[in-house]
Every structure is written in structure tokens, then in C-alpha cells.
Design a protein around this motif. Structure first.
Motif, PDB file in Angstrom:
ATOM      1  N   GLU A  49     120.322  30.230  -7.212  1.00 26.18           N
ATOM      2  CA  GLU A  49     119.158  30.726  -7.941  1.00 26.18           C
ATOM      3  C   GLU A  49     117.866  30.531  -7.159  1.00 26.18           C
ATOM      4  O   GLU A  49     116.982  31.394  -7.175  1.00 26.18           O
ATOM      5  CB  GLU A  49     119.062  30.006  -9.296  1.00 26.18           C
ATOM      6  CG  GLU A  49     120.164  30.381 -10.273  1.00 26.18           C
ATOM      7  CD  GLU A  49     120.011  29.708 -11.627  1.00 26.18           C
ATOM      8  OE1 GLU A  49     120.805  29.993 -12.526  1.00 26.18           O
ATOM      9  OE2 GLU A  49     119.072  28.885 -11.785  1.00 26.18           O
ATOM     10  N   ARG A  50     117.735  29.396  -6.463  1.00 28.33           N
ATOM     11  CA  ARG A  50     116.483  29.101  -5.763  1.00 28.33           C
ATOM     12  C   ARG A  50     116.386  29.811  -4.415  1.00 28.33           C
ATOM     13  O   ARG A  50     115.309  30.232  -4.006  1.00 28.33           O
ATOM     14  CB  ARG A  50     116.339  27.591  -5.545  1.00 28.33           C
ATOM     15  CG  ARG A  50     116.026  26.813  -6.811  1.00 28.33           C
ATOM     16  CD  ARG A  50     115.721  25.352  -6.529  1.00 28.33           C
ATOM     17  NE  ARG A  50     116.895  24.624  -6.058  1.00 28.33           N
ATOM     18  CZ  ARG A  50     117.119  24.292  -4.786  1.00 28.33           C
ATOM     19  NH1 ARG A  50     116.248  24.626  -3.845  1.00 28.33           N
ATOM     20  NH2 ARG A  50     118.211  23.628  -4.448  1.00 28.33           N
ATOM     21  N   GLU A  51     117.525  29.967  -3.734  1.00 31.72           N
ATOM     22  CA  GLU A  51     117.511  30.483  -2.368  1.00 31.72           C
ATOM     23  C   GLU A  51     118.050  31.901  -2.257  1.00 31.72           C
ATOM     24  O   GLU A  51     118.166  32.443  -1.163  1.00 31.72           O
ATOM     25  CB  GLU A  51     118.323  29.549  -1.465  1.00 31.72           C
ATOM     26  CG  GLU A  51     117.816  28.104  -1.481  1.00 31.72           C
ATOM     27  CD  GLU A  51     118.734  27.158  -0.729  1.00 31.72           C
ATOM     28  OE1 GLU A  51     119.629  27.653  -0.018  1.00 31.72           O
ATOM     29  OE2 GLU A  51     118.558  25.933  -0.867  1.00 31.72           O
ATOM     30  N   ASN A  52     118.398  32.511  -3.414  1.00 26.40           N
ATOM     31  CA  ASN A  52     118.924  33.877  -3.425  1.00 26.40           C
ATOM     32  C   ASN A  52     120.137  34.037  -2.510  1.00 26.40           C
ATOM     33  O   ASN A  52     120.265  35.013  -1.772  1.00 26.40           O
ATOM     34  CB  ASN A  52     117.833  34.873  -3.024  1.00 26.40           C
ATOM     35  CG  ASN A  52     116.793  35.043  -4.105  1.00 26.40           C
ATOM     36  OD1 ASN A  52     117.116  35.056  -5.292  1.00 26.40           O
ATOM     37  ND2 ASN A  52     115.533  35.136  -3.711  1.00 26.40           N
ATOM     38  N   ARG A  53     121.020  33.051  -2.539  1.00 28.22           N
ATOM     39  CA  ARG A  53     122.226  33.120  -1.719  1.00 28.22           C
ATOM     40  C   ARG A  53     123.203  34.162  -2.267  1.00 28.22           C
ATOM     41  O   ARG A  53     123.229  34.439  -3.463  1.00 28.22           O
ATOM     42  CB  ARG A  53     122.913  31.761  -1.685  1.00 28.22           C
ATOM     43  CG  ARG A  53     122.111  30.683  -0.958  1.00 28.22           C
ATOM     44  CD  ARG A  53     122.945  29.434  -0.794  1.00 28.22           C
ATOM     45  NE  ARG A  53     122.266  28.419  -0.023  1.00 28.22           N
ATOM     46  CZ  ARG A  53     122.852  27.302   0.404  1.00 28.22           C
ATOM     47  NH1 ARG A  53     124.131  27.074   0.129  1.00 28.22           N
ATOM     48  NH2 ARG A  53     122.170  26.421   1.097  1.00 28.22           N
ATOM     49  N   GLY A  54     124.004  34.688  -1.368  1.00 26.40           N
ATOM     50  CA  GLY A  54     125.051  35.609  -1.799  1.00 26.40           C
ATOM     51  C   GLY A  54     126.182  34.851  -2.472  1.00 26.40           C
ATOM     52  O   GLY A  54     126.292  33.625  -2.358  1.00 26.40           O
ATOM     53  N   LEU A  55     127.032  35.553  -3.200  1.00 23.65           N
ATOM     54  CA  LEU A  55     128.167  34.914  -3.856  1.00 23.65           C
ATOM     55  C   LEU A  55     129.368  35.833  -3.812  1.00 23.65           C
ATOM     56  O   LEU A  55     129.232  37.059  -3.708  1.00 23.65           O
ATOM     57  CB  LEU A  55     127.835  34.540  -5.302  1.00 23.65           C
ATOM     58  CG  LEU A  55     127.662  35.653  -6.336  1.00 23.65           C
ATOM     59  CD1 LEU A  55     127.757  35.074  -7.730  1.00 23.65           C
ATOM     60  CD2 LEU A  55     126.346  36.366  -6.185  1.00 23.65           C
ATOM     61  N   SER A  56     130.538  35.221  -3.893  1.00 26.22           N
ATOM     62  CA  SER A  56     131.782  35.988  -3.809  1.00 26.22           C
ATOM     63  C   SER A  56     132.066  36.706  -5.111  1.00 26.22           C
ATOM     64  O   SER A  56     131.470  36.423  -6.152  1.00 26.22           O
ATOM     65  CB  SER A  56     132.943  35.043  -3.477  1.00 26.22           C
ATOM     66  OG  SER A  56     133.154  34.142  -4.549  1.00 26.22           O
ATOM     67  N   ALA A  57     133.024  37.631  -5.049  1.00 24.53           N
ATOM     68  CA  ALA A  57     133.433  38.355  -6.248  1.00 24.53           C
ATOM     69  C   ALA A  57     134.007  37.392  -7.282  1.00 24.53           C
ATOM     70  O   ALA A  57     133.823  37.566  -8.491  1.00 24.53           O
ATOM     71  CB  ALA A  57     134.462  39.431  -5.899  1.00 24.53           C
ATOM     72  N   THR A  58     134.688  36.329  -6.808  1.00 23.65           N
ATOM     73  CA  THR A  58     135.263  35.342  -7.721  1.00 23.65           C
ATOM     74  C   THR A  58     134.182  34.671  -8.556  1.00 23.65           C
ATOM     75  O   THR A  58     134.287  34.560  -9.781  1.00 23.65           O
ATOM     76  CB  THR A  58     136.034  34.270  -6.927  1.00 23.65           C
ATOM     77  OG1 THR A  58     137.102  34.893  -6.220  1.00 23.65           O
ATOM     78  CG2 THR A  58     136.608  33.211  -7.869  1.00 23.65           C
TER      79      THR A  58
END
Length: 244
Positions: A49-58
Motif C-alpha cells: 500500500e505504501r510503496e505501490n508494489r506489484g503483486l501476484s495473481a495469487t
């Protein structure tokens, strides 16, 4: 994914969930789905939320389940989408008590619980209501706990309206629930009519016993399983009311 963290935080705040509550809910899902990869830690979500990191489909699937996002709202987490999580209706928040006066949730509530069911006097015996096409999903049925049926009082009062999931008919073993509010309630058909309550099967699955609530004055009743009694489904929702 640009700004996905902001969108995820907006969805979480919309549902009034803390980071720790999201972690706890994801842990339950990981257990139910049999895969620890579905667990989301509070610290990881905070960084996303703070760093706008990407995330996996899982992880996206888990968050969509926790936040109750539709397919369109899931796409709203992607860049350049016009569907934002904050556009989700406020009535969907699970942590807020709201009066349903308008919106899609109010309309769905009226489909499964029409005014006529609330205002009409309940029958003497527990009854399965006729199927009405287009009102609720086909695998759900509605029933009314009869005025003379005190099996689950005071937890479920006589006259209550129940929503029944007919796809869930297996009798849960003792290890599958922790307390009376977690214990499945079943709607059943006998040769003399319908009954509803907690159930137990013997080791040979030959006899089914209907178990009343601990504070009820009713006694256990027993039938030959699948010969004298059939499971219609598991109670998925209850509307409790008083009657004269």
C-alpha cells in the motif's frame, strides 16, 4: 502496477478493515483452500500500500475475496482503469451496521425475503417454501421454522425464515466446528414432515440424530439415515422474527 497500493488501501478502508484483520481473513482462506501461499501478512500488505508494489495473481485473488471485489472491481486495480475500489457501494462494508434503504444489496435482500414472508403468520409446522424462479440462486431454498418447532430455541426462534443451501448436505463431524454458532444447522425431510436442527451421525452412518439447542426443552430424535430422513441442505441464513 502504478498506484495499485493506493487503490488497495482505498478498498481496505472502504471495508473498514485493519491490516491485521486482512491477515487473519487471508489465513482462514489459506486453510480452507489448502495452500499457505494464499496467506497475506500485515507487514507485506502495508508495504504494498505504501510503496505501490506489484503483486501476484495469487495475492490479488485473496484480496479480491477478502474485500468482496467483483471481476470489474478487480480490473479496477490495474493501471488506466476507470473502475476504482472506492466506487464500491458503501452497503457492502462487513464491519458497519447499516439500514438497507436503497441500492443493490437492499434489492437482493428483498428478493430472498419478500415482504409477504415477513408479514404472513408462520405455519404451525416447519415448512419448505415453493421454488420461485428468478428470485434467488437455483441451489438455494427458503423455509419457515414452524410455530410449534422449538428445537433450536432460543438461538433460532419458532417462526424464523431460513435460507437453505441445497448443495451442502454432508453432515459435519465434530472436528469441523468449534462452538454452537459455528456448528452447521440442517434442514431435513422426514416421512412426517420437515425438521431443522443440529445433527449427528453414528460411526456406521446408519442413524441420524437431531440435536436440539442446549437451552431448548426438546429432546433428541433419531431416524434411519437416508431411509427415514433426507438432508435438504444446510441453513445459510436466518431471519428471526416475533409472532403473536
Amino acid at each position: 502496477m502504478e498506484a495499485i497500493g493506493i487503490k488497495l488501501r482505498a478498498a481496505r478502508v472502504q471495508w473498514q478493515l485493519t491490516l491485521r484483520e486482512v491477515e487473519e481473513r487471508s489465513s482462514r482462506l489459506a486453510t480452507q483452500w489448502g495452500n499457505p501461499a494464499y496467506r497475506i501478512s500485515a507487514s507485506w500488505l502495508d508495504r504494498v500500500e505504501r510503496e505501490n508494489r506489484g503483486l501476484s495473481a495469487t495475492k490479488l485473488i485473496v484480496l479480491a475475496s477478502v474485500y468482496g471485489l467483483t471481476a470489474e472491481q478487480m480490473l479496477g486495480l490495474c493501471p488506466d482503469s476507470t473502475v476504482l475500489p472506492m466506487q464500491t457501494e458503501k452497503v457492502s462494508s462487513p464491519n458497519a451496521t447499516l439500514l438497507l434503504e436503497e441500492g443493490a444489496l437492499e434489492q437482493r435482500a428483498k428478493l430472498w425475503l419478500p415482504d409477504k414472508l415477513v408479514t404472513d403468520a408462520p405455519p404451525a409446522s416447519t415448512t419448505l417454501l415453493p421454488t420461485e424462479d428468478g428470485t434467488i440462486p437455483t441451489h438455494y431454498r427458503r423455509g419457515i421454522i414452524g410455530q410449534l418447532d422449538r428445537t433450536l430455541e432460543p438461538m433460532i426462534r419458532a417462526g424464523s425464515i431460513v435460507l437453505i443451501d441445497t448443495q451442502k448436505r454432508a453432515i459435519a463431524g465434530r472436528k469441523e466446528w468449534n462452538h454452537e454458532f459455528d456448528r452447521p444447522i440442517y434442514f431435513l425431510l422426514t416421512r412426517t414432515g420437515y425438521v431443522s436442527g443440529f445433527c449427528e451421525l453414528d460411526k456406521e452412518s446408519e442413524w441420524l440424530t437431531l440435536i436440539p439447542h442446549a437451552l431448548s426443552f426438546e429432546t433428541n430424535k433419531r431416524w434411519r439415515y437416508r431411509k427415514e430422513i433426507e438432508v435438504v441442505g444446510t441453513v445459510a441464513g436466518v431471519f428471526s422474527r416475533r409472532f403473536a
